[in-house]
Write an enzyme that holds these catalytic residues in place. Sequence first.
Site, PDB file in Angstrom:
ATOM      1  N   LEU A 204      -6.685   2.429  12.522  1.00  0.00           N
ATOM      2  CA  LEU A 204      -6.918   1.180  13.256  1.00  0.00           C
ATOM      3  C   LEU A 204      -5.964   1.068  14.438  1.00  0.00           C
ATOM      4  CD1 LEU A 204      -8.494  -1.491  13.390  1.00  0.00           C
ATOM      5  CD2 LEU A 204      -6.776  -2.482  11.860  1.00  0.00           C
TER       6      LEU A 204
ATOM      7  N   GLU B  97      -4.982   9.139   5.361  1.00  0.00           N
ATOM      8  CA  GLU B  97      -5.346   9.941   6.521  1.00  0.00           C
ATOM      9  C   GLU B  97      -4.542  11.227   6.596  1.00  0.00           C
ATOM     10  OE1 GLU B  97      -1.715   8.316   7.292  1.00  0.00           O
ATOM     11  OE2 GLU B  97      -3.391   6.890   7.403  1.00  0.00           O
TER      12      GLU B  97
ATOM     13  N   ASP C 229      -2.838  13.802  22.324  1.00  0.00           N
ATOM     14  CA  ASP C 229      -1.646  13.747  21.476  1.00  0.00           C
ATOM     15  C   ASP C 229      -1.931  14.339  20.110  1.00  0.00           C
ATOM     16  OD1 ASP C 229      -0.245  12.551  23.476  1.00  0.00           O
ATOM     17  OD2 ASP C 229       0.048  10.623  22.473  1.00  0.00           O
TER      18      ASP C 229
ATOM     19  N   TYR D  34      -3.291   3.680   9.989  1.00  0.00           N
ATOM     20  CA  TYR D  34      -3.011   4.414  11.228  1.00  0.00           C
ATOM     21  C   TYR D  34      -4.256   4.505  12.105  1.00  0.00           C
ATOM     22  CZ  TYR D  34      -0.321   8.033  13.797  1.00  0.00           C
ATOM     23  OH  TYR D  34       0.376   8.754  14.733  1.00  0.00           O
TER      24      TYR D  34
ATOM     25  N   ALA E 137     -10.597   4.064   2.941  1.00  0.00           N
ATOM     26  CA  ALA E 137      -9.403   3.312   2.532  1.00  0.00           C
ATOM     27  C   ALA E 137      -8.342   3.325   3.614  1.00  0.00           C
ATOM     28  CB  ALA E 137      -8.833   3.896   1.234  1.00  0.00           C
TER      29      ALA E 137
ATOM     30  N   ASP F  37       0.819  -1.209   0.000  1.00  0.00           N
ATOM     31  CA  ASP F  37       0.000   0.000   0.000  1.00  0.00           C
ATOM     32  C   ASP F  37       0.857   1.264   0.000  1.00  0.00           C
ATOM     33  OD1 ASP F  37      -2.232  -1.540  -0.064  1.00  0.00           O
ATOM     34  OD2 ASP F  37      -2.858  -1.170   1.999  1.00  0.00           O
TER      35      ASP F  37
END
Length: 273
Positions: free
Chosen positions: A183, A137, A168, A181, A176, A64
């Site tokens: 998850l 993302e 943070d 990240y 997609a 990916d």
Amino acid sequence: MNVGIVAQKGNSRAAYLAADMREALAAVDAEALVDDATAEQLGIDGLPVEEFADCDLVVSIGGDGTFLYAARGGDGVPILGVNLGEVGFLNAVSPDDAIDAVLDVVEQIRADEPAIREVPRIVARGDDWELDPAMNEVVVHGPRRGHGGGAGIEVRVDGSLYSGGHADGVLVSTPAGSTAYNLSESGPLVHPGVEGLVVTEMAASEGMPSLVVPLDATVTVTVTDAEEAIVVGDGRTRRTVEPPIEVTIEQSDSPVRLAGPTSDFFEALGKLD
């Protein structure tokens, strides 16, 4: 017809497949162009990936990460992903089927009947800057992760307050990107057929659950109480900004265009660690 080929850097298997693909394309009078790193491995001339935006088709060979790299270079060009055994949410074609799949798409494009589907990307903006579109993302975070490294964060959706406090950072992902990240930050898996964005706070002191919003929603992240903040798209493009600052994240008008067969989302889930 020009076909750009981007192979996973440092992967000899990907480079050899790129070489075989070049020969197969030449046999049907299609010119194959390869990225600089692959060209060096094969001992031939190559081009920067950014010049693949002038191609008729781009082929990504790898995982990916390679696909995202190819998508940025071949902005707007149909992309076919070849999966070398990784999770492969974006790469639907196996190496054994790769050459036939590429030749099929070449034939479709020549007949002006390509089977193309679009996948949304998102973009982050400030008052006087804008990141490249991200397929997975956008993350807005403080100077560092962990104790003492967060920031004051306020999250709004279409102007309405959703959450605020110390965290943070905040992660906004596409369907997609929900398996990447997002998850890892305990965000939900989202089927690629869902037209939405996922807003996930990262290590928030009094945070809200992850939120799925409409694809056309505008998410604003205001950062305060930190010496600096960092905005990152797809883990590659980044910008350091000075709080207090408001970062706007919304759907880009430049989607990724996918060619070739679709991947099996649930089969790919089985490869997650």
